[in-house]
Design an enzyme around this catalytic site. Sequence first.
Site, PDB file in Angstrom:
ATOM      1  N   CYS A  89     -51.178  55.387 101.959  1.00  0.00           N
ATOM      2  CA  CYS A  89     -51.500  55.133 103.387  1.00  0.00           C
ATOM      3  C   CYS A  89     -50.532  54.184 104.094  1.00  0.00           C
ATOM      4  CB  CYS A  89     -53.080  54.765 103.418  1.00  0.00           C
ATOM      5  SG  CYS A  89     -53.354  54.674 105.343  1.00  0.00           S
TER       6      CYS A  89
ATOM      7  N   ASP B 242     -52.596  59.693 103.551  1.00  0.00           N
ATOM      8  CA  ASP B 242     -52.905  59.365 104.830  1.00  0.00           C
ATOM      9  C   ASP B 242     -52.003  58.613 105.654  1.00  0.00           C
ATOM     10  OD1 ASP B 242     -54.436  59.265 107.262  1.00  0.00           O
ATOM     11  OD2 ASP B 242     -56.174  58.013 106.445  1.00  0.00           O
TER      12      ASP B 242
ATOM     13  N   TRP C  25     -48.566  58.232 108.903  1.00  0.00           N
ATOM     14  CA  TRP C  25     -48.447  58.606 110.166  1.00  0.00           C
ATOM     15  C   TRP C  25     -46.823  58.061 110.441  1.00  0.00           C
ATOM     16  CZ3 TRP C  25     -52.182  55.041 108.789  1.00  0.00           C
ATOM     17  CH2 TRP C  25     -51.720  53.706 108.683  1.00  0.00           C
TER      18      TRP C  25
ATOM     19  N   SER D   5     -57.762  55.085 110.692  1.00  0.00           N
ATOM     20  CA  SER D   5     -58.476  55.123 109.385  1.00  0.00           C
ATOM     21  C   SER D   5     -59.456  54.030 109.502  1.00  0.00           C
ATOM     22  CB  SER D   5     -57.344  54.917 108.275  1.00  0.00           C
ATOM     23  OG  SER D   5     -56.381  55.881 108.229  1.00  0.00           O
TER      24      SER D   5
END
Length: 727
Positions: free
Chosen positions: A679, A724, A726, A480
């Site tokens: 995020c 966003d 992971w 990012s």
Amino acid sequence: MSVETETLIQQADEAIIDTFDLFFLLTAGVLAVLYLYKDTLFGNNKKVVASQQSISNNQTLKPIVSPPKKNKNFLKRMKETDKNVILFYGSQTGTAEDYASRLAKEGQQRFGLNTMTVDIEDCDMTLLDKFPNDYLAFFLMATYGEGEPTDDAVDFWELINSESPEFSEGMSIEEKPLSSLRYVVFALGNKTYEHFNAVGRMVDNKLTEFGATRIGERGEGDDDGSLEEDFLGWKENMWKAVCEVMQVDQSKVETGGHIATYKITELETYDSNKVYYGEYSEHALMINGTRPTYDAKNPYPSPIVDSRDLFSPSLTDRNCVHMELDITGSGIYYETGDHVAVWPVNAEQNVERLLKILGLWEKRDTVVTVESTDPSASKKYPFPVPTTYATIFRHYLDIHALTSRQFIATLANYAPTEAGKSKLTTLGQDKEAYRIEVSDAYLTLSEVLESISPNGKPLDSIPLDLIIETLPKLQPRYYSISSSSKSTPTKIHITATVLTFNPTSAPHKTVYGLATNYLLQVHRKMRNIHHPEILPNYLYSGPRNKLYDEKNNTIKLPIHVRRNNFKLPKNLKTPVIMIGPGTGVAPFRGFVIERTLYKTQGEEVGDTILFFGCRRRDEDFLYESEFTKLFETLGESGKLITAFSREMANKVYVQHKLMENDSHIWNLIYNHGGYFYVCGDAKNMARDVNNALIQIAQSLGGMDENSATNYVKDLRSKGRYQEDVWS
């Protein structure tokens, strides 16, 4: 007026009309010529910029030779090459492509099917309505981000989701457009994401809706669990169903020996200017004066203009690297919230290790070509060629990857001893043994081969084409962007925590994350920091020594930018709530910088709330002084709320702080249309934050659990709850 006079006037009028007609026709003709040759005569904006740059650099501008357009008629290619099975893949990291290639080879070798593998973006998918009913199509579709298609599958995704698909045009209403299509589907995704395997599932549903027939069960792989085991467990039953519809007599199926997928040729003569030493496209080999386009297929060598370690080295042995990359003059632009892809290289220790165990160390600089043995293959070469053995393992193959169970089972056929063969056979067949000895120990290919090598001797009996075919391609790693395009349009900032860990079954072994350790060592080299520990080292100079300027001690990173839907609301007055612990704060740094910039320009900016969490304030509080100044500038409309998990007896995380501020957050979201952003870690943090917001909706919104859950889902569907994350 006399007749003679009238006649003269009439003739004059006719002459004027003829002259006007002639003038009109000539003008129209000139305009048509100018339009047809506008690019040649005037050039587009990019050409003008390129010309100005070349003139300013006293360079001769070379003409661009456009590469030949790909033939997207996959049906024509299938018929010309006598193929009856096609495997389409949509892949972001290369896994779906790898699985497609494996299935294609297995279908050919085990079952006598005539297969071909293609990237779905290279095909005209409107031809699906003409798919012969004795053919078979595979769809291996990965899901990226929040239920989004991979970059190469966007066009197909839009096609099948359109209300009136192009491939249904011209067909009667009574007949479903894809009634002749038989297909197999395997979806790849990650269960920690809300939209798990959304793309593969949607493709399956849409194809069925349009009349296609699925063969066997839909396969689903979980990248957060055991994707490889999901794939292996699915494909055996799938092949039984395929054999039935393709009329393959399984009783006569023979496994056969190894059939080479690639032909490897060592070259004695070659043009050194055309040898690839890590470049990713022919554009990188071109001389000065050409006008390359930098993208995912041709990354830009971006100069690093600044780097620093954000953690306190005296308090922790962890590292977090901040880097600033200059994209001036590259033609690359980004928007706040986008991703930057960094193209790493394998560590030199690992390159040397694999070359030696394969008996290629002495020939590491030998120039070779690697070409598909199948003339109909959509990709004639697996990577740019000609190249060298060392380059293949340094730049093009992911030799750092965990060795798959199926690959180990295949390698058993080439073990130099019966003991080695027995060991690999067991690991390839026994899932528990594989988990303990390979997966939990994170064994790479070189380590697996060394474990069966008698006295460390090279294993030159293993076909190199098998290695090239099976190892995944080295892929870029995405981060990012932690800067604002409004504040620094020509600089991209990266914030990356360096990954190192000790495997559970090999505690004395250290595994180094491929890309983050590369970034760390690049930072240390530029800063002349010498670390006492023996760490991975890399070839910083890059292909043809273009990435390292020894005189100025500067290094360039190959990068490209990937668009992301993670964006601030267009209305500056809209409140934003951001949840970003650890490096999850990266895009929010860009968000806060941007909102602050508008504030200093006199714009009215809505509430800007950031929840940040880390272990300790004095150890890993990222950008502490910078955030302090930014929120001082934002004034009453800005608020930084922190959670330091290891400073108190009871660990406190961002979701706890969210609950402590529930009234304020609910007011911003429910009454003022606020946007909610998350995020970071998808597996735990993002899930806990989602549940916390549902609890807030229940307690302050007067909703039951079902209504609160649907309310949060509605925020997502409207783009007001964005992630966003992971795993």
